[in-house]
Motif scaffolding. Structure first.
Motif, mmCIF file in Angstrom:
data_model
loop_
_atom_site.group_PDB
_atom_site.id
_atom_site.type_symbol
_atom_site.label_atom_id
_atom_site.label_comp_id
_atom_site.label_asym_id
_atom_site.label_seq_id
_atom_site.Cartn_x
_atom_site.Cartn_y
_atom_site.Cartn_z
ATOM 1 N N ILE A 92 0.824 -1.205 0.000
ATOM 2 C CA ILE A 92 0.000 0.000 0.000
ATOM 3 C C ILE A 92 0.858 1.254 0.000
ATOM 4 C CG2 ILE A 92 -1.594 1.352 1.430
ATOM 5 C CD1 ILE A 92 -2.905 -1.286 2.254
ATOM 6 N N SER A 93 1.997 1.204 0.700
ATOM 7 C CA SER A 93 2.894 2.359 0.730
ATOM 8 C C SER A 93 3.616 2.567 -0.594
ATOM 9 C CB SER A 93 3.924 2.199 1.853
ATOM 10 O OG SER A 93 4.925 1.257 1.497
ATOM 11 N N GLY A 94 3.588 1.555 -1.462
ATOM 12 C CA GLY A 94 4.303 1.620 -2.732
ATOM 13 C C GLY A 94 5.672 0.987 -2.689
ATOM 14 N N ALA A 95 6.127 0.618 -1.506
ATOM 15 C CA ALA A 95 7.463 0.036 -1.355
ATOM 16 C C ALA A 95 7.460 -1.449 -1.702
ATOM 17 C CB ALA A 95 7.975 0.254 0.064
ATOM 18 N N THR A 96 8.643 -2.048 -1.673
ATOM 19 C CA THR A 96 8.835 -3.459 -1.987
ATOM 20 C C THR A 96 9.267 -4.213 -0.738
ATOM 21 O OG1 THR A 96 9.491 -2.945 -4.256
ATOM 22 C CG2 THR A 96 10.133 -5.107 -3.404
ATOM 23 N N SER A 97 8.667 -5.385 -0.515
ATOM 24 C CA SER A 97 9.041 -6.227 0.620
ATOM 25 C C SER A 97 10.296 -7.025 0.324
ATOM 26 C CB SER A 97 7.902 -7.202 0.957
ATOM 27 O OG SER A 97 6.787 -6.535 1.500
ATOM 28 N N VAL A 98 11.159 -7.126 1.315
ATOM 29 C CA VAL A 98 12.342 -7.986 1.249
ATOM 30 C C VAL A 98 12.235 -8.971 2.405
ATOM 31 C CG1 VAL A 98 14.850 -8.118 1.361
ATOM 32 C CG2 VAL A 98 13.750 -6.178 0.203
ATOM 33 N N HIS A 99 12.041 -10.253 2.095
ATOM 34 C CA HIS A 99 11.871 -11.282 3.116
ATOM 35 C C HIS A 99 13.216 -11.897 3.492
ATOM 36 C CE1 HIS A 99 7.441 -12.093 1.767
ATOM 37 N NE2 HIS A 99 7.617 -10.906 2.289
ATOM 38 N N VAL A 100 13.428 -12.064 4.797
ATOM 39 C CA VAL A 100 14.608 -12.769 5.294
ATOM 40 C C VAL A 100 14.117 -13.960 6.107
ATOM 41 C CG1 VAL A 100 16.632 -12.662 6.787
ATOM 42 C CG2 VAL A 100 16.027 -10.701 5.339
ATOM 43 N N PRO A 101 14.508 -15.191 5.747
ATOM 44 C CA PRO A 101 14.006 -16.371 6.468
ATOM 45 C C PRO A 101 14.376 -16.354 7.943
ATOM 46 C CG PRO A 101 15.063 -17.000 4.405
ATOM 47 C CD PRO A 101 15.388 -15.548 4.621
ATOM 48 N N LEU A 102 13.474 -16.857 8.768
ATOM 49 C CA LEU A 102 13.774 -17.062 10.174
ATOM 50 C C LEU A 102 14.840 -18.135 10.337
ATOM 51 C CD1 LEU A 102 10.128 -17.174 11.587
ATOM 52 C CD2 LEU A 102 11.773 -15.321 11.940
ATOM 53 N N THR A 103 15.470 -18.164 11.491
ATOM 54 C CA THR A 103 16.408 -19.238 11.773
ATOM 55 C C THR A 103 15.628 -20.512 12.111
ATOM 56 O OG1 THR A 103 16.514 -18.846 14.160
ATOM 57 C CG2 THR A 103 17.974 -17.525 12.757
ATOM 58 N N SER A 104 16.333 -21.614 12.252
ATOM 59 C CA SER A 104 15.675 -22.889 12.572
ATOM 60 C C SER A 104 15.028 -22.873 13.948
ATOM 61 C CB SER A 104 16.694 -24.033 12.496
ATOM 62 O OG SER A 104 17.755 -23.817 13.429
ATOM 63 N N THR A 105 15.432 -21.921 14.804
ATOM 64 C CA THR A 105 14.840 -21.816 16.143
ATOM 65 C C THR A 105 13.725 -20.780 16.186
ATOM 66 O OG1 THR A 105 16.564 -20.230 16.780
ATOM 67 C CG2 THR A 105 16.947 -22.565 17.290
ATOM 68 N N GLY A 106 13.278 -20.308 15.029
ATOM 69 C CA GLY A 106 12.175 -19.368 14.968
ATOM 70 C C GLY A 106 12.553 -17.937 15.300
ATOM 71 N N ASP A 107 13.822 -17.608 15.250
ATOM 72 C CA ASP A 107 14.312 -16.285 15.629
ATOM 73 C C ASP A 107 14.639 -15.464 14.377
ATOM 74 O OD1 ASP A 107 15.106 -14.194 17.168
ATOM 75 O OD2 ASP A 107 16.754 -15.246 18.172
ATOM 76 N N LEU A 128 19.349 -11.638 12.469
ATOM 77 C CA LEU A 128 19.707 -10.225 12.421
ATOM 78 C C LEU A 128 20.932 -9.967 11.553
ATOM 79 C CD1 LEU A 128 19.087 -9.115 16.134
ATOM 80 C CD2 LEU A 128 17.589 -8.842 14.143
ATOM 81 N N ASP A 129 21.857 -10.915 11.490
ATOM 82 C CA ASP A 129 23.036 -10.740 10.630
ATOM 83 C C ASP A 129 22.621 -10.690 9.160
ATOM 84 O OD1 ASP A 129 24.739 -10.727 12.810
ATOM 85 O OD2 ASP A 129 25.146 -12.881 12.701
ATOM 86 N N GLU A 130 21.711 -11.571 8.772
ATOM 87 C CA GLU A 130 21.268 -11.584 7.380
ATOM 88 C C GLU A 130 20.417 -10.349 7.062
ATOM 89 O OE1 GLU A 130 20.869 -12.679 3.460
ATOM 90 O OE2 GLU A 130 22.275 -13.349 5.005
ATOM 91 N N ARG A 169 20.782 -7.442 8.397
ATOM 92 C CA ARG A 169 21.743 -6.339 8.232
ATOM 93 C C ARG A 169 22.439 -6.426 6.878
ATOM 94 N NH1 ARG A 169 24.021 -2.820 6.927
ATOM 95 N NH2 ARG A 169 25.414 -1.351 7.999
ATOM 96 N N ALA A 170 22.728 -7.638 6.427
ATOM 97 C CA ALA A 170 23.399 -7.807 5.138
ATOM 98 C C ALA A 170 22.509 -7.388 3.976
ATOM 99 C CB ALA A 170 23.839 -9.265 4.965
ATOM 100 N N ARG A 171 21.192 -7.451 4.155
ATOM 101 C CA ARG A 171 20.264 -7.087 3.081
ATOM 102 C C ARG A 171 20.024 -5.575 2.997
ATOM 103 N NH1 ARG A 171 16.690 -11.213 1.368
ATOM 104 N NH2 ARG A 171 17.714 -13.238 1.659
ATOM 105 N N VAL A 172 20.482 -4.820 3.991
ATOM 106 C CA VAL A 172 20.271 -3.379 3.984
ATOM 107 C C VAL A 172 21.071 -2.749 2.847
ATOM 108 C CG1 VAL A 172 20.619 -1.225 5.265
ATOM 109 C CG2 VAL A 172 19.781 -3.268 6.438
ATOM 110 N N GLY A 173 20.389 -1.941 2.037
ATOM 111 C CA GLY A 173 21.040 -1.286 0.917
ATOM 112 C C GLY A 173 20.564 0.141 0.771
#
Length: 365
Positions: free
Chosen positions: A128-143, A146-148, A150-154
């Motif tokens: 709705i805002s016009g932006a694009t979603s960037v999905h980062v998978p959860l870890t195997s423990t459901g968390d 945060l490192d990934e 941060r790596a996706r920030v552009g």
């Protein structure tokens, strides 16, 4: 001549929120239980008893517009969080306030990063805002990874959405990890910490407390009265963060978006800490009983700090939810990931565990 109207590109690939699901009527049907929406359905909990009279009194004001600034509840929330009223924005539920934030800060070409699976309104609100979603998978423990994230920030990143306790896994973000993550971000990237379920977190110093807001100027905390306070039907939530951001967020709000009844009920709720503490204890006990029962049935269950539990069933999520639906119990599947089950009334949880105790669960493990 034919006139054609077309929706904006970001909206073409998303569906309306829960538009394909049946109406929420299971609670009114004998022998059927809805454990899919994370509502506080443990009788006699919703809403807090002292709030009911305010709701009834407010019915006489339905012909009048509410305060467009929701000034009174804004000031009460500011006192609750020990911040300035200028650092607070209110709206119709935390989802409504999140929409204000995204509309205020994002546009076409921008990106919003968040963990997935997550709250299923996120993709729609970002679109709705016009932006694009960037999905980062959860870890195997459901968390959150945060490192990934941060790596996706552009250069196109405007907002990062974090959720703690996370919906749908119930996992919380460690405070020290959160501090380190926020310090690592560029100055033009805002983090929104969705704490819709924070009251259910029985740990110490959950993220989003006022000291976190004071330590970091790149975070907005998002909360709601829908969950622990049992006011989901009144639609009221709020955000707190840097004043320079919140002034713009308030401009993006829907006029008269918070009703007088919702405002008064929320004010009373903030002053009913004793009643709230009692119901949180009840939810904690019921959550522990549900977790133990599911594990006894042979199902994998992640430790949860919310009013729901998460079963990482991967490809079997749909079939698990369908089999329970046929037994009269509605849960929320996340196809390919798992199933979220809300903490419910004793008879609902007993019905669920009886259904699973018939030897059926072995096909999903």
């Amino acid at each position: 001549m034919k006139v054609r109207f077309a929706g904006r590109d970001p909206l073409r690939d998303v569906t309306a929120y829960r538009s394909t699901e049946p109406a929420n009527t299971a609670a009114n049907e004998p022998g059927r239980f809805d454990l899919s929406s994370n509502e506080l359905v443990l009788p006699p909990l919703p809403p807090l008893p002292t709030v009911l009279s305010v709701i009834e009194d407010g019915l006489s004001r339905l012909a009048r517009y509410p305060d467009p600034t929701a000034r009174t509840i804004t000031e009460e929330i500011a006192k609750h969080l020990h911040v300035s009223p200028d650092a607070v924005a209110v709206g119709p539920g935390s989802a409504g306030v999140l929409q204000q934030i995204l509309l205020a800060l994002c546009g076409v070409g921008d990106e919003v990063i968040y963990a997935w699976p997550g709250f299923d309104a996120y993709p729609l609100l970002v679109a709705i805002s016009g932006a694009t979603s960037v999905h980062v998978p959860l870890t195997s423990t459901g968390d959150h990874d945060l490192d990934e994230i941060r790596a996706r920030v552009g250069p196109r990143t405007r907002v990062i959405l974090l959720c703690s306790p996370h919906n749908p896994t119930g996992v919380v973000i460690d405070r020290h990890r959160l501090d380190s993550f926020l310090r690592s971000l560029p100055g033009d990237v805002l983090t929104v910490l969705d704490e819709a379920y924070v009251e259910f977190d029985r740990g110490e110093n959950p993220p989003g407390t006022p000291d976190v807001l004071s330590r970091h100027r790149n975070i907005v905390v998002l909360r709601t009265f829908s969950k622990a306070y049992g006011l989901a039907g009144l639609r009221i939530g709020y955000a707190a963060g840097p004043e320079r951001i919140m002034v713009t967020v308030r401009k993006a709000g829907l006029p008269f978006g918070v009703t007088h009844i919702a405002e008064q009920a929320a004010i009373l709720s903030l002053h009913s800490e004793g009643e709230l503490r009692g119901r949180l204890d009840t939810v904690t006990v019921s959550r522990d009983e549900l977790t133990a029962g599911l594990r006894w049935s042979g199902l994998p269950v992640l430790p949860s700090r919310a009013n729901f539990v998460w079963l990482p069933l991967a490809a079997a999520a749909d079939s698990f939810a369908q089999d329970l639906a046929e037994a009269g119990i509605r849960v929320r599947p996340y196809p390919g990931y798992g199933v979220r089950i809300s903490v419910g009334a004793p008879e609902a949880q007993e019905s669920l565990l009886r259904s699973l105790g018939r030897g059926v669960p072995t096909i999903w493990v």
